[in-house]
Scaffold this active site. Structure first.
Site, PDB file in Angstrom:
ATOM      1  N   ASP A  54       0.947  -1.214   0.008  1.00 44.88           N
ATOM      2  CA  ASP A  54      -0.180   0.196   0.132  1.00 44.88           C
ATOM      3  C   ASP A  54       0.877   1.209  -0.061  1.00 44.88           C
ATOM      4  O   ASP A  54       1.798   1.432   0.889  1.00 44.88           O
ATOM      5  CB  ASP A  54      -0.941  -0.186   1.460  1.00 44.88           C
ATOM      6  CG  ASP A  54      -1.953   0.942   1.307  1.00 44.88           C
ATOM      7  OD1 ASP A  54      -2.657   1.480   0.084  1.00 44.88           O
ATOM      8  OD2 ASP A  54      -2.369   1.396   2.322  1.00 44.88           O
ATOM      9  N   HIS A  55       0.608   2.058  -0.956  1.00 46.05           N
ATOM     10  CA  HIS A  55       1.355   3.416  -0.837  1.00 46.05           C
ATOM     11  C   HIS A  55       2.800   3.154  -1.002  1.00 46.05           C
ATOM     12  O   HIS A  55       3.777   3.830  -0.246  1.00 46.05           O
ATOM     13  CB  HIS A  55       0.865   4.321   0.172  1.00 46.05           C
ATOM     14  CG  HIS A  55      -0.533   4.583   0.242  1.00 46.05           C
ATOM     15  ND1 HIS A  55      -0.827   6.047  -0.693  1.00 46.05           N
ATOM     16  CD2 HIS A  55      -1.505   4.423   0.774  1.00 46.05           C
ATOM     17  CE1 HIS A  55      -2.159   6.068  -0.469  1.00 46.05           C
ATOM     18  NE2 HIS A  55      -2.442   5.217   0.271  1.00 46.05           N
ATOM     19  N   ASP A  62       2.942   4.847  -5.588  1.00 42.95           N
ATOM     20  CA  ASP A  62       2.196   6.194  -5.378  1.00 42.95           C
ATOM     21  C   ASP A  62       2.974   7.514  -5.918  1.00 42.95           C
ATOM     22  O   ASP A  62       3.725   7.952  -4.791  1.00 42.95           O
ATOM     23  CB  ASP A  62       1.626   6.218  -4.032  1.00 42.95           C
ATOM     24  CG  ASP A  62       0.928   7.365  -3.610  1.00 42.95           C
ATOM     25  OD1 ASP A  62       0.812   8.304  -4.607  1.00 42.95           O
ATOM     26  OD2 ASP A  62       0.352   7.740  -2.623  1.00 42.95           O
ATOM     27  N   GLU A  95      -1.250   5.846  -9.200  1.00 44.74           N
ATOM     28  CA  GLU A  95      -2.286   6.803  -8.629  1.00 44.74           C
ATOM     29  C   GLU A  95      -2.196   8.263  -9.402  1.00 44.74           C
ATOM     30  O   GLU A  95      -1.024   8.605  -9.683  1.00 44.74           O
ATOM     31  CB  GLU A  95      -2.152   7.348  -7.098  1.00 44.74           C
ATOM     32  CG  GLU A  95      -3.056   8.235  -6.596  1.00 44.74           C
ATOM     33  CD  GLU A  95      -3.389   8.080  -5.378  1.00 44.74           C
ATOM     34  OE1 GLU A  95      -3.078   7.383  -4.433  1.00 44.74           O
ATOM     35  OE2 GLU A  95      -3.767   9.315  -4.714  1.00 44.74           O
ATOM     36  N   ALA A 139     -11.566   5.041   2.047  1.00 48.40           N
ATOM     37  CA  ALA A 139     -12.785   4.546   1.876  1.00 48.40           C
ATOM     38  C   ALA A 139     -13.622   4.091   3.234  1.00 48.40           C
ATOM     39  O   ALA A 139     -14.750   3.234   3.029  1.00 48.40           O
ATOM     40  CB  ALA A 139     -13.175   3.478   0.834  1.00 48.40           C
ATOM     41  N   ILE A 172      -9.514  -0.179   3.047  1.00 44.45           N
ATOM     42  CA  ILE A 172     -10.382   0.118   4.547  1.00 44.45           C
ATOM     43  C   ILE A 172      -9.196  -0.142   5.453  1.00 44.45           C
ATOM     44  O   ILE A 172      -8.592  -1.267   5.278  1.00 44.45           O
ATOM     45  CB  ILE A 172     -11.331  -0.624   4.797  1.00 44.45           C
ATOM     46  CG1 ILE A 172     -12.538  -0.340   3.549  1.00 44.45           C
ATOM     47  CG2 ILE A 172     -12.176  -0.675   6.042  1.00 44.45           C
ATOM     48  CD1 ILE A 172     -13.723  -1.504   3.580  1.00 44.45           C
TER      49      ILE A 172
END
Ligand code: G3H
Ligand code: 13P
Ligand code: ZN
Length: 309
Positions: free
Chosen positions: A82-83, A104, A134, A213, A255
């Site tokens: 993630d990222h 990212d 992104e 989200a 999430i």
């Protein structure tokens, strides 16, 4: 079943009008809560690891926890960075067995974002790993979607075809008004579905990703506040908006904050009700059960991916 990348899951999600839940993991109880929930409702999963989580828990520990979850559930699970903020970090995760990475480059100028993302895609694809890029920047913690200065942060639909075409990414994270954390909207929640629609028209069949989200479920916020916490004004993305996004081109919904809230609210309650408790199993166990309940709710009622494994 071995770990999978995201190609198949996104194809089916797009065609089926649902989204895959991408849940952030940091420790054993979180991995267990999420994967036990998915097993019960037979849902595919993305377990994602931020660079902070990787530093906290250690790459090998997280991989072994996820491998254990695969053995226990036999579900299609992707393990995703993630990222990711550099080629080196993405490469290290790919070399260490991740099946999907996010690079990212959203803070970079367009051409630099393309160059960095393309470099990651070339390495990842040579190893069977999928890549999320992104474009656009999520609103910050002090989100105020109606402030015109923030328009610059929304994804510009006119850029998406060129970005996807030149980088070769497998999915694209976009900014349409969500933000990270527990304080997403100061006023009424508002997402720019018009931008999502335009992007969907420009990239038919292409999977879109929604960060930031979490719904910041009010019951958990109330529980935190009741048992000694202080989170006034915490607000998330309403679930009906997430369902709408999932029925459109959004195939991955991120999430993390909701998991944090469920866990923290539960642990606060245990300590408030039994101040003498000092066996970690007595507070981490209930926290794990609450995560399981929450994730099951998301998979069945919000994302629509139950039964799709
Ligand atoms: O988007 C960020 C995720 O919530 C991960 O947060 O970097 O604090 O682990 P973190
Ligand atoms: P939340 O803070 O809304 O849970 O978003 C998580 C996220 O986007 C992780 O990349
Ligand atoms: Zn994110």
């Amino acid at each position: 079943m071995p770990l999978v990348n995201t190609i198949d899951m996104f194809k089916k999600a797009y065609e089926g009008g649902y989204a895959i839940g991408a849940f952030n993991v940091n420790n054993m109880e979180i991995v267990q809560g999420i994967t036990e929930a998915a097993k019960e409702v037979n849902a595919p999963l993305i377990l994602q690891v931020s660079s902070g989580a990787r530093k906290y828990a250690n790459h090998t520990y997280l991989m072994k926890l996820i491998e254990a979850a695969i053995i226990e559930t036999d579900l299609p699970i992707a393990v995703h960075l993630d990222h990711g903020d550099s080629f080196e970090l993405c490469k290290s995760c790919i070399d260490g067995g991740f099946t999907s990475v996010m690079i990212d480059g959203s803070h970079l100028p367009f051409e630099e974002n393309i160059a960095l993302t393309k470099k990651v895609v070339e390495y990842a694809h040579a190893h069977g790993v999928t890549v999320e890029g992104e474009l656009g920047r999520l609103a910050g913690i002090e989100d105020a979607v109606n402030v015109s200065a923030e328009d610059a942060q929304f994804t510009r639909p006119e850029e998406v075809e060129e970005f996807v075409g030149r980088t070769g990414v497998d999915s694209l994270a976009i900014a349409i008004g969500t933000s990270h954390g527990a304080f997403k909207f100061s006023g009424e929640p508002k997402l720019r579905f018009d931008i999502l629609e335009e992007i969907q028209k420009k990239l038919p069949g292409f999977p879109i990703v929604l960060h930031g989200a979490s719904s910041v479920i009010p019951e958990y916020v109330d529980m935190v506040n009741k048992y000694g916490g202080n989170m006034p004004g915490a607000k998330g993305v309403p679930e009906d908006m997430l369902r709408k996004a999932a029925s459109m081109a959004v195939c991955k919904i991120n999430i993390d904050s909701d998991l944090r809230l469920a866990m923290t609210a539960t642990i606060r309650k245990v300590f408030a009700e039994t101040p003498g408790e000092f066996d970690p199993r007595k507070y981490l166990g209930p926290a794990r059960s609450e995560i399981k309940k929450l994730v099951q709710h998301k998979l069945v009622n919000v994302l629509g991916c139950a039964g799709k494994a």
